[in-house]
Write a protein that holds these residues in place. Sequence first.
Motif, PDB file in Angstrom:
ATOM      1  N   LYS A  10      39.206  26.384  32.231  1.00 56.62           N
ATOM      2  CA  LYS A  10      40.618  26.509  32.628  1.00 56.62           C
ATOM      3  C   LYS A  10      40.769  26.861  34.091  1.00 56.62           C
ATOM      4  N   LYS A  20      34.808  29.558  24.196  1.00 49.79           N
ATOM      5  CA  LYS A  20      34.296  30.120  25.471  1.00 49.79           C
ATOM      6  C   LYS A  20      34.184  29.025  26.538  1.00 49.79           C
ATOM      7  N   GLU A  40      37.629  28.082  27.764  1.00 52.66           N
ATOM      8  CA  GLU A  40      38.249  29.115  28.591  1.00 52.66           C
ATOM      9  C   GLU A  40      37.661  29.114  29.990  1.00 52.66           C
ATOM     10  N   GLU A  41      36.368  28.814  30.066  1.00 57.03           N
ATOM     11  CA  GLU A  41      35.697  28.770  31.377  1.00 57.03           C
ATOM     12  C   GLU A  41      36.175  27.590  32.222  1.00 57.03           C
TER      13      GLU A  41
END
Length: 257
Positions: free
Chosen positions: A257, A251, A254-255
Amino acid sequence: MSKIIAIANQKGGVGKTTTAINLGASLAVLEQKILVVDADPQANTTSGFGFDPQSVDSSIYECIIDGTNPKEAIINTKIKGLDIIPSHIDLVGAEIEMLNMKEREYIFKKVLGIVYEDYDYILIDCSPSLGLLTLNALTAADTIIIPVQCEYFALEGLGKLLNTVKMIQNNLNKELQIEGFLLTMYDSRLRLSNQVVEEVRTHFQSMVFETIIQRNVRLTEAPSHGVPAILYDAKSTGAINYLNLGKELIKNNEEKK
């Protein structure tokens, strides 16, 4: 996008190997392609996955000293999508052998560059020292996870490690970031455990993972059976803690990116 994460702390017994094995397994279960690199001469990660360090054909030692292609050293584990480059007792002498090698701090970087694109995450289990092997791992890594045990003297030695990270950022690897501090061996019944959690969170704030790894018998038993906790007892507290850590890591990335 691939990412290399070094799991490092020069203090022994803080949960580096346990984290390398179980975070690697959890990320693989969460459908990530994972390579764990055992860069500790004690080879506990290798045996924790059920392999005999004495009988592996090629190890990280051959990759860094003899120039063996890391693809030839990779072994598939019992978990789909989870591979390991094993360690060997010969690694004890590697630091001395590396002293005369050209660009000796960048050997790991070159080795892992060959397999970098094949994995989502490469986890390096570092030895409990700040020697040339650990310097190599941190020079190759994108980020570092620092396990901190919830015990007396938890913060002792962290200053030294953080100075080493700063030195590497200044001289060898400008991109190196701290992925997070991981609180391990937590016992909610102990006041000391809770004090350490408070102290580390106050000190490092958002750099500390939300997930805390609790003391757990299953977690300590699993390596003697040559499997990660998730295969030994998927319902155990330790297995669930590391699965949560895997989810948190994915998580967070992904944040970013």
